[in-house]
Design a protein around this motif. Structure first.
Motif, short mmCIF file in Angstrom:
data_model
loop_
_atom_site.label_atom_id
_atom_site.label_comp_id
_atom_site.label_asym_id
_atom_site.label_seq_id
_atom_site.Cartn_x
_atom_site.Cartn_y
_atom_site.Cartn_z
N LEU A 178 -1.46 -1.37 6.87
CA LEU A 178 -0.07 -1.68 6.53
C LEU A 178 0.28 -1.12 5.15
N ALA A 179 -0.65 -1.18 4.22
CA ALA A 179 -0.42 -0.63 2.87
C ALA A 179 -0.20 0.88 2.93
N VAL A 180 -0.95 1.57 3.82
CA VAL A 180 -0.78 3.02 3.96
C VAL A 180 0.60 3.33 4.53
N ILE A 181 1.02 2.58 5.53
CA ILE A 181 2.34 2.80 6.13
C ILE A 181 3.43 2.61 5.08
N ARG A 182 3.32 1.57 4.28
CA ARG A 182 4.35 1.28 3.29
C ARG A 182 4.34 2.29 2.14
N ALA A 183 3.16 2.75 1.77
CA ALA A 183 3.08 3.71 0.65
C ALA A 183 3.34 5.13 1.11
N GLY A 184 3.09 5.41 2.39
CA GLY A 184 3.29 6.77 2.89
C GLY A 184 2.13 7.70 2.62
N SER A 185 1.02 7.16 2.07
CA SER A 185 -0.15 8.00 1.79
C SER A 185 -1.37 7.12 1.57
N ILE A 186 -2.54 7.71 1.77
CA ILE A 186 -3.81 7.01 1.52
C ILE A 186 -3.94 6.70 0.03
N ARG A 187 -3.62 7.68 -0.80
CA ARG A 187 -3.76 7.50 -2.24
C ARG A 187 -2.81 6.42 -2.76
N GLY A 188 -1.57 6.44 -2.27
CA GLY A 188 -0.61 5.42 -2.70
C GLY A 188 -1.05 4.02 -2.30
N ALA A 189 -1.61 3.89 -1.11
CA ALA A 189 -2.10 2.59 -0.66
C ALA A 189 -3.28 2.14 -1.52
N ALA A 190 -4.17 3.07 -1.84
CA ALA A 190 -5.33 2.72 -2.67
C ALA A 190 -4.89 2.21 -4.04
#
Length: 302
Positions: free
Chosen positions: A10-22
């Motif tokens: 869900l964090a990846v979907i909301r951030a739009g990227s793996i790095r943003g979710a991390a």
């Protein structure tokens, strides 16, 4: 599907990227990638489409994301019910709103609400109309205050009142003395403070301009409603706002409002937006009822 895998996804979907979710989760990008890979293995289907600049969910990914959001909502509701069972009245309400609501929200909403419910905190963020709808739809906000939003599946209005857009002028301006309502074209020659092109109010004005074959005379472009009011107070020209956005100055007689009768502008409305089908936590439910009954945007008399 473990809670961690769903939470990371869900964090990846909301951030739009793996790095943003991390970054949002305060973990290594490799840890996020590993959890996503394991979740895709569990589901037997790719959940993300990798693009040059980020990721988007596949059809299977959208289904899993919707499941994860429901699970997140259910967990928050469980926590809220357990807290109420213990007799505690606390919690934090997340509210996303447009800048034009801020004065009304503070003076007529939050001031009284926090006095009546001292254990409930409120986290307020500002957004464009689309940003507000996104925040509520994605679960980043419990409540949204938006002016004339487009209808969107999955959202509903807990409160809605028509609030015509108005031309805001000094009281001694000749147009303010001569009329109480007018069409937008009557103000075309006046220096105007306008919101940025991406703002919903500016888009409404642009449509009326295009249909009428005229252009407003822009002298100041700003997303700040406070700056727009000060622009008018300084005698620099006109601004176009719903009346609740300038309520204190209108009430004190420092500004005057001329309601715009162009159909698109006169049928605009203020909305209190919530996620359809979601049971709000008790704190958010109480605040929604309070705001709907007390904000000038929703017709409360003060």
């Amino acid at each position: 599907m473990t809670d961690r895998r769903l939470r990371y996804f869900l964090a990846v979907i909301r951030a739009g990227s793996i790095r943003g979710a991390a970054e949002a989760l305060h973990v290594a990008a490799s840890a996020v990638s590993r959890q996503i890979a394991e979740l895709e293995l569990d589901c037997g289907s790719p959940l993300l489409e990798r693009l040059p600049r980020g990721v988007v969910p596949t059809e299977a990914g959208r289904i899993v994301a919707a499941h994860a959001e429901r699970q997140e909502d259910d967990a928050a509701l469980l926590e809220d019910r357990l807290r109420r069972l213990r007799g505690a009245e606390d919690g934090t309400v997340r509210l996303c709103c447009g800048g034009g609501f801020l004065t009304d929200l503070l003076d007529n909403g939050l001031a009284g609400f926090t006095a009546a419910h001292p254990g409930i905190a409120c986290k307020v963020t500002l957004g464009t109309t689309e940003g507000i709808l996104d925040a509520v739809a994605e679960g980043d906000a419990d409540l949204g205050l938006a002016y004339n939003p487009a209808s969107r599946p999955g959202l509903r209005s807990a409160a809605m009142v028509r609030q015509s857009l108005a031309a805001i002028l000094l009281p001694d301006h000749s147009l303010a003395r001569a009329r109480r309502s007018a069409r937008l074209k009557a103000f075309a020659a006046l220096p105007a403070a306008l919101l940025p092109p991406g703002h919903g109010v500016r888009q409404m004005l642009s449509r009326v301009e295009a249909d009428g074959g005229f252009r407003l005379t822009m002298r100041l472009e700003t997303g700040s409603f406070e700056l727009q009011r000060r622009f008018v107070l300084a005698g620099m020209g006109v601004a176009f706002l719903p009346e609740f956005a300038a309520a204190p100055e209108l009430r004190e007689g420092r500004l005057a409002a001329i309601r715009l009768v162009d159909p698109l502008l006169s049928h605009a409305a203020a909305h209190l937006v919530v996620k359809a089908g979601r049971t709000l936590p008790e704190a958010a439910e109480r605040m929604a009822a309070w705001l709907g009954a007390r904000l000038l945007a929703f017709g409360a008399a003060h």
